[in-house]
Design a protein around this motif. Structure first.
Motif, PDB file in Angstrom:
ATOM      1  N   GLY A  75      -0.099 -37.309   4.482  1.00 44.06           N
ATOM      2  CA  GLY A  75      -0.178 -36.219   5.442  1.00 44.06           C
ATOM      3  C   GLY A  75      -0.850 -34.968   4.914  1.00 44.06           C
ATOM      4  N   ASP A 120       5.549 -37.350  17.695  1.00 43.17           N
ATOM      5  CA  ASP A 120       4.972 -38.046  16.541  1.00 43.17           C
ATOM      6  C   ASP A 120       4.316 -37.051  15.577  1.00 43.17           C
ATOM      7  N   GLU A 123       6.975 -35.154  13.634  1.00 42.37           N
ATOM      8  CA  GLU A 123       7.604 -35.933  12.576  1.00 42.37           C
ATOM      9  C   GLU A 123       6.675 -36.086  11.376  1.00 42.37           C
ATOM     10  N   GLN A 124       5.388 -36.336  11.638  1.00 47.05           N
ATOM     11  CA  GLN A 124       4.448 -36.513  10.531  1.00 47.05           C
ATOM     12  C   GLN A 124       4.238 -35.208   9.762  1.00 47.05           C
ATOM     13  N   ASP A 127       7.196 -34.511   7.613  1.00 45.90           N
ATOM     14  CA  ASP A 127       7.191 -35.377   6.440  1.00 45.90           C
ATOM     15  C   ASP A 127       6.255 -34.820   5.357  1.00 45.90           C
ATOM     16  N   ARG A 149      -5.496 -34.568  13.485  1.00 46.26           N
ATOM     17  CA  ARG A 149      -5.033 -35.894  13.932  1.00 46.26           C
ATOM     18  C   ARG A 149      -6.229 -36.822  13.869  1.00 46.26           C
ATOM     19  N   THR A 154      -3.067 -40.849  12.269  1.00 45.43           N
ATOM     20  CA  THR A 154      -2.512 -40.129  11.119  1.00 45.43           C
ATOM     21  C   THR A 154      -2.700 -38.625  11.296  1.00 45.43           C
ATOM     22  N   ARG A 275      12.647 -33.415   9.483  1.00 45.67           N
ATOM     23  CA  ARG A 275      12.128 -34.747   9.809  1.00 45.67           C
ATOM     24  C   ARG A 275      13.267 -35.675  10.234  1.00 45.67           C
TER      25      ARG A 275
END
Length: 742
Positions: A75, A120, A123-124, A127, A149, A154, A275
């Motif tokens: 990330g 999403d 959350e990424q 993280d 993105r 990803t 997260r």
């Protein structure tokens, strides 16, 4: 850089894919490994920077680049290499295929992103932040343009290390001197705005702003001006995201509101905690017990809705221009580069994007010129005066070519050029620029148009900067008469002109007139704006100054104290205007012979200035100077001399040996030496001050003559009476000349 440029015999620059205020981004080929990469070339410093500064910059760059290169997480954008080539610092990064969140919002016509995508992304990013925060790295400038993105879904955070580098190098000048650190207005944490300590929880707040925007289509504080946005972050409870978009899940609403807590301790403990909460909410699983002793799932924050017509933010925040936000009103093709990002500026690209914060491709004028003009305004409001001047000069030249020299837009850019010149110490150049603008606006708009009068008023202000107070008075008087006739006596612009006229009257020695007018303006502003409005307090500050000039120091002290207390309540204890009022309170105490109180005030003020602005900031050094002066008044001359020497050395390094403040400190060194009976050493300093002032100000300037008098007095103390008498005669002769003296 040429398209065929080869860096370090390895990276061949192929084509320019982005440009920002601090450099360029190139698509390049790594000849050694046969892969395509992105090369970010930072704009080299100009020759005006001294070698020690450049050496510090390079070392900082290497240190932060190593930090960025050490981050290994899916990330976080990968940094492959870094170095310096022919004076240009560069970073080599992975070349990313995708769009940043700002672009995704624009692609979606400023509508929020689909809920599954928002969750999403949240959350990424959580993280990735969890990983970087564990490494002790804080981003400091998290915003939609710095989150990518990719085509495969990803999400990557860009520009780690570079944000901190920009902050430390000084490209993030204070917001009108308020002590605001790195950040973009719509995504800044309250502690950044207040100039407080910034840690990983500041990134969490910024992430909350980003998630709020991509989930609702608007930032949490979607105001029309930068100050309103900042005050919103600091003081206003945000509406729940679900108030804008009912389909958002309840857990997401609570997570975002927790991230946007005003106090860092009230936010999630860390990004790992965050997260986990998102994952639990997304899957409907049961939350784990918190390990920090804090409640992880906080209840929704109750939001008081303002009554109809009631302002949601203090009235004094209105009328200022906002900074850039992802969901701005401008079309995608016209988005300006983000002015507050320092080294993390928006980089214009297509779908192939370097591993850094990116923005949409810049269109052709005139639309892009309006965006760049706005960016220049925001740079100025964030304190980046020199950079703002560069932007406005470029836009002015382009507008003159396409629209003509007398077009209102061209003149608006020229006006801002003059404004930045006056705020960077180039008063003579500013005077010429404002003169051109005023003449052009008079031809096009008429002599009484508000924009014509604004240019005339700035002309008067710059004349005052140049010491031409009589000419300034004449211009102010004409402008005031026109403003009163066309706008009325209580219009804010009329009151601002009267305030400036009062200020100028005191510089002309017309203290009674100045005091009377300033009192009238303060009364009018109190009636119209309120007793604690910043404009009211500015005028009361001028009332106090004039009282001091009239030797009414007891009244001046009381007024300064009132202003300081009101500013602390309205603007905050660390706001520079609050600190300035405290400084003048110390001056008043000293003038009243209350040096012990003044000493304690300056000691505390020095600590606060050091904490807010750093030990070498000119205002910190000014506070230390006041401390030293009052040590002397208390006959603590050894301590006073030591303080004066330290301040003098710092001022010489920071401001230069010929700066007026440096010379004041050098004179204070001489005063201390004299009181200690070390007259021979004192003479060296008195003479150096006199010679420096003569070079800069001329032999007949009052400050030069005062310095020569000091030198003559010192000669007397050394028994060199003949030299002293000759010097006294020379000073008297110069004072007798027409146009010399006060």
């Amino acid at each position: 850089m040429a398209d065929t440029r080869l860096i370090q015999s390895r990276y061949r620059l192929l084509d320019l894919i982005g440009r920002g205020g601090m450099g360029e981004v190139w698509r390049a080929r790594d000849e050694s490994l046969g892969r395509q990469v992105a090369v970010k070339c930072l704009k080299p410093l100009g020759p005006q920077q001294d070698r020690s500064f450049t050496r510090v910059l390079r070392e900082r760059f290497r240190r932060e680049a190593r930090v960025a290169a050490s981050l290994q997480h899916r990330g976080v954008t990968v940094v492959h290499d870094f170095g310096e080539s022919e004076g240009v610092l560069y970073l080599v990064m992975e070349l990313l295929e995708g769009r940043n969140l700002s672009q995704l919002l624009e692609d979606n016509a400023q509508h929020p992103l689909p809920v599954p995508d928002v969750v999403d992304i949240a959350e990424q990013v959580a993280d990735a932040l969890g990983y970087t925060h564990q490494q002790g790295i804080v981003h400091r400038d998290l915003k939609p343009a710095n989150i990518m993105r990719l085509a495969d879904g990803t999400v990557k955070i860009c520009d780690f290390g570079i944000a901190r580098l920009g902050h430390d190098i000084g490209f993030t000048s204070r917001l009108t001197g308020t002590g605001i650190a790195m950040g973009t207005p719509h995504y800044m944490s309250p502690e950044q705005i207040s100039g407080g300590e910034v840690d990983h929880r500041s990134d969490l707040y910024s992430l909350g702003c980003v998630l709020y925007e991509i989930a609702t289509g608007v930032p949490p504080f979607d105001q029309d001006d930068a100050w309103a946005v900042l005050v919103g972050h600091r003081d206003t409870v945000p509406e729940p995201p679900r108030a804008h978009r009912a389909e958002l899940p309840g857990f997401f609403d609570r997570v975002v509101l927790d991230l946007l807590a005003k106090k860092p301790d009230a936010r999630p403990a860390d990004a790992g905690d965050l997260r986990q909460r998102i994952a639990v909410g997304r899957t409907g699983g049961r939350p784990l017990l918190p390990t920090t002793g804090r409640v992880v799932l906080a209840p929704p924050v109750p939001v008081p809705h303002p009554a109809v017509g009631e302002p949601r933010l203090p009235g004094w925040t209105r009328g200022m221009t906002t900074g850039h936000k992802a969901a701005g009103a401008a079309p995608a093709a016209a988005e300006p580069a983000d002015p507050s990002a320092g080294l993390t500026g928006s980089w214009t690209t297509g779908t192939r994007t370097a591993g850094i914060g990116t923005g949409p491709a810049a269109p052709e004028p005139p639309a892009v010129l309006a965006g760049r003009h706005s960016a220049g305004l925001n740079l100025a409001r964030l304190g980046h005066w020199a950079e703002a001047g560069e932007v406005h000069r470029s836009v002015a030249a382009a507008r003159e070519r396409t629209l003509g020299p007398d077009h209102p837009d061209t003149l608006a850019s020229r006006y801002e050029v003059g404004f930045t010149l006056s705020r960077t110490g180039h008063a003579a150049e500013a005077l010429r620029e404002f003169g051109r603008v005023a003449e052009g606006r008079e031809r096009v708009l008429g002599p009484d148009h508000p924009e014509t009068l604004a240019a005339r008023q700035e002309t008067a202000y710059v004349l005052g900067q140049l010491g031409r107070h009589f000419e300034a008075h004449q211009v102010y008087a004409v402008v005031l008469a026109s403003r009163e006739r066309t706008m009325g006596p209580d219009h804010p612009d009329t009151l601002r002109c009267r305030h400036n006229l009062a200020f100028n009257l005191s510089r002309l020695g017309r203290l009674e007139d100045s005091y009377r007018m300033a009192r009238e303006v303060a009364a009018a502003r109190t009636r119209l704006l309120g007793a604690t409005h910043p404009d009211t307090l500015v005028t009361l500050y001028e009332v106090a100054y004039t009282l001091g000039q009239m030797d009414r120091w007891a009244e001046a002290l009381q007024t300064y104290r009132e202003v300081a207390a009101a500013r602390a309540a309205v603007l905050g204890a660390d706001h520079p205007d609050t600190l300035a009022a405290r400084y003048e309170t110390g001056i008043s105490l000293g003038r009243l012979g209350r040096s012990a109180e003044a000493l304690e005030l300056y000691r505390a003020l020095t600590e606060d200035r050091t904490r807010v602005s750093g030990p070498e900031d000119p205002e910190t050094l000014r506070a230390r100077h006041g401390l030293g002066v009052n040590l002397g008044r208390l006959a603590r001359w050894e301590e006073a001399l030591a303080e004066a020497r330290e301040v003098c050395v710092l001022r010489e390094r920071v401001l230069g040996p010929g700066h007026p403040d440096t010379l004041v400190s050098r004179r204070e060194v001489a005063v201390g030496l004299g009181w200690l009976g070390r007259w021979a050493e004192a003479l060296t300093h008195y003479r150096a001050v006199a010679e420096a002032r003569e070079r800069v100000l001329g032999p007949g300037h009052p400050d030069t003559l005062a310095a020569r008098n000091d030198e003559a007095h010192c000669l007397e103390q050394l028994g060199r009476d003949a030299e002293a008498v000759e010097l006294y005669r020379r000073v008297a002769s110069l004072r007798a000349r027409p146009g010399t003296g006060d």
